[in-house]
Each structure stands twice: as C-alpha cells, then as structure tokens.
Write a protein that holds these residues in place. Sequence first.
Motif, PDB file in Angstrom:
ATOM      1  N   LEU A  76       9.260  17.675  15.300  1.00 15.27           N
ATOM      2  CA  LEU A  76       8.019  16.929  15.035  1.00 15.27           C
ATOM      3  C   LEU A  76       8.345  15.506  14.589  1.00 15.27           C
ATOM      4  N   TYR A  77       9.298  15.377  13.690  1.00 14.82           N
ATOM      5  CA  TYR A  77       9.702  14.048  13.220  1.00 14.82           C
ATOM      6  C   TYR A  77      10.237  13.231  14.392  1.00 14.82           C
ATOM      7  N   VAL A  78      11.119  13.831  15.178  1.00 18.27           N
ATOM      8  CA  VAL A  78      11.746  13.110  16.292  1.00 18.27           C
ATOM      9  C   VAL A  78      10.683  12.644  17.282  1.00 18.27           C
ATOM     10  N   GLU A  83      20.827   7.501   8.621  1.00 17.70           N
ATOM     11  CA  GLU A  83      20.582   7.980   7.261  1.00 17.70           C
ATOM     12  C   GLU A  83      20.564   6.823   6.248  1.00 17.70           C
ATOM     13  N   VAL A  84      19.552   6.859   5.370  1.00 19.18           N
ATOM     14  CA  VAL A  84      19.403   5.834   4.337  1.00 19.18           C
ATOM     15  C   VAL A  84      19.278   6.534   2.985  1.00 19.18           C
ATOM     16  N   ASN A  85      19.920   5.972   1.998  1.00 20.95           N
ATOM     17  CA  ASN A  85      19.919   6.555   0.644  1.00 20.95           C
ATOM     18  C   ASN A  85      18.572   6.292  -0.044  1.00 20.95           C
ATOM     19  N   THR A  86      17.581   7.139   0.257  1.00 21.16           N
ATOM     20  CA  THR A  86      16.236   7.009  -0.316  1.00 21.16           C
ATOM     21  C   THR A  86      15.743   8.390  -0.759  1.00 21.16           C
ATOM     22  N   PRO A  87      14.598   8.432  -1.442  1.00 18.59           N
ATOM     23  CA  PRO A  87      14.027   9.739  -1.825  1.00 18.59           C
ATOM     24  C   PRO A  87      13.846  10.666  -0.626  1.00 18.59           C
ATOM     25  N   THR A 124       0.831  -1.189   0.000  1.00 20.88           N
ATOM     26  CA  THR A 124       0.000   0.000   0.000  1.00 20.88           C
ATOM     27  C   THR A 124       0.871   1.247   0.000  1.00 20.88           C
ATOM     28  N   ASP A 125       0.380   2.247  -0.699  1.00 18.71           N
ATOM     29  CA  ASP A 125       1.028   3.562  -0.764  1.00 18.71           C
ATOM     30  C   ASP A 125       0.001   4.492  -1.399  1.00 18.71           C
ATOM     31  N   ARG A 126       0.342   5.789  -1.490  1.00 16.13           N
ATOM     32  CA  ARG A 126      -0.617   6.679  -2.150  1.00 16.13           C
ATOM     33  C   ARG A 126      -0.803   6.271  -3.601  1.00 16.13           C
TER      34      ARG A 126
END
Length: 244
Positions: A143-145, A176-180, A36-38
Amino acid sequence: MMRFTGKRALVTGAAGGIGRAIVAGLRAEGAQVAVTDRDCGALEAEARIDGDLLDGGFCDALPGRVAEELGGLDILVNNAGVITRGDITTATDADYALTMGVNVEAPMRLCRAAIPIMAAAGGGAIVNTASCWGLQPGPNHPLYVMSKAALASLTECLGRDHAHQGVRVNAVCPNEVNTPMLRTGFAIRGLDPEAGIATLNASVPLGRIAEPEDIADVALFLASDAARYMTGALLPVNGGKPVG
Ligand code: NAD
C-alpha cells in the motif's frame, strides 16, 4: 541574499522528522512559512494551522487560507505521509483509505488548489516527498509503495502540465531516514531502534542512513531558483542505496 527572501511557503507534515528540517531550512533562508500537521504544537512558523489531511475540505481550502494569511503562496511542500506495513493479505480497508488519503489524495487536492494561486502570480514551486520505494518497490509494504508510486506519477504529470504557467513540480525520493516514521517501525516489530539503525547504516554505500536535513537540503534545492530548469523530476536521495 538568502534563497527564499520574500517567498511564502506551506509545508505539510511539518511536525514530523523531515518536515521540521524543511521548515527550519526555509525559514533560515528568509521564507515565511505556514506549517500544518495534526498538531503543530509550538512549531516556530509564520502561520500554524492544525488539521487532518484526510479531510478533503481542509485540503481544498488550505492553499487559499495560507495565501490570505501570508499574502501569497510561492512554495508548497507536500511532505506528510503515513506508512502501512505488511503484505497485501494483511492490509485492511482502513489501511488502504489512510495510505491513499494522506499520501495521494491530500497532495492531489493541495496541488489542485495551489497551482491556480501560483499561476496567477507568475509561477511557483511544488516539492513532493515521495520515496525511493515509489520508484522501485521494496518488500511487504504494497500500500505504501503504490501510494508513493502514485505520488511520483502525479509529480511527473503536473510537472509537465503546469510548466507553461511557471509552476515547477518535483519530488524528493528518500530511502531510509532517521525519523519517528522509521523508528516506530522498529518499535512495532519489537526491535531496538538504535540497533536497527546501526544495521541499516552498514547497508548504505555512503555509510549511514539519512538524517532529516539530508533530505531537506534537496527539497530546498528543488524549491529554489537553482532548480529553475527542473520540473517533473524524481530525485533519489539514498546514499547510494537504491532500494532496501
Ligand atoms: P514522520 O512520521 O516523522 O512525519 C510525518 C508527519 O505527517 C507527522 O508529523 C504526521 O503527524 C503527519 N501526518 C500524517 N498523517 C496526517 C494527517 N492525516 N493529517 C495531517 N498530518 C498528518 O515521518 P517522516 O519520516 O518525517 O516522513 C516525511 C515524509 O517522508 C513522508 O511522506 C514519508 O513517507 C517520506 N519518507 C520517509 C522515509 C523515512 O525513512 N523516514 C523514507 C522515504 C520517504
């Protein structure tokens, strides 16, 4: 024997960097996977369900829908996430609603709906993609944290509360991960993602930031019977770099 033969899994954020790697890994080892995703686009999977995780009704119904389509639900991976940047003085109400909605409320709703299905079948495994920033705060992303800290806490609570039903709940906590998600962060700040990643690589004791497969491999371990004695665990996957 592949680790996930006969298992039915639901993966959120399946079109993203880490989500794609988790889906590919589960399917390569025999699982039937609902993604599932948008917009799942042309993702290869046994079931593709487009939807918005900010829609509470969608989340509440999703585990049951997947169990119906795949004949059961053994694994839930709450992987979708959004990152909102900037210190608290720049955070808007919309930022708050988005961050808590996707990163906390959606996993809460999906766990709430999935656990009774898993328990009725004798057990299951839930893996949440939290963050090392949910274990120790990084700068200027409050907010993310706080959302990832809440997800980590939810993981610990549910891991304990539902162990007696055979439902294990654990989290993978990447740095950190190499993603969008990471690359767009550089782009938003007007920086070249390649140069940014090269700088980050130099800051990691193992010499590079993570690729999505580095995180997916640990998520798959937590979903597998090899992790049968683990629940409520928050597993840092950080190349030796706790927080940056
Ligand atoms: P990504 O942006 O590539 O993927 C996230 C996915 O979540 C996207 O496909 C997006 O469409 C989906 N999503 C977001 N909001 C949604 C909504 N309302 N409804 C449905 N789907 C929605 O990011 P990623 O790096 O693959 O992140 C996966 C997880 O890993 C996230 O929870 C993220 O917080 C976490 N994480 C990432 C990093 C990193 O450096 N990339 C570090 C630590 C933790």
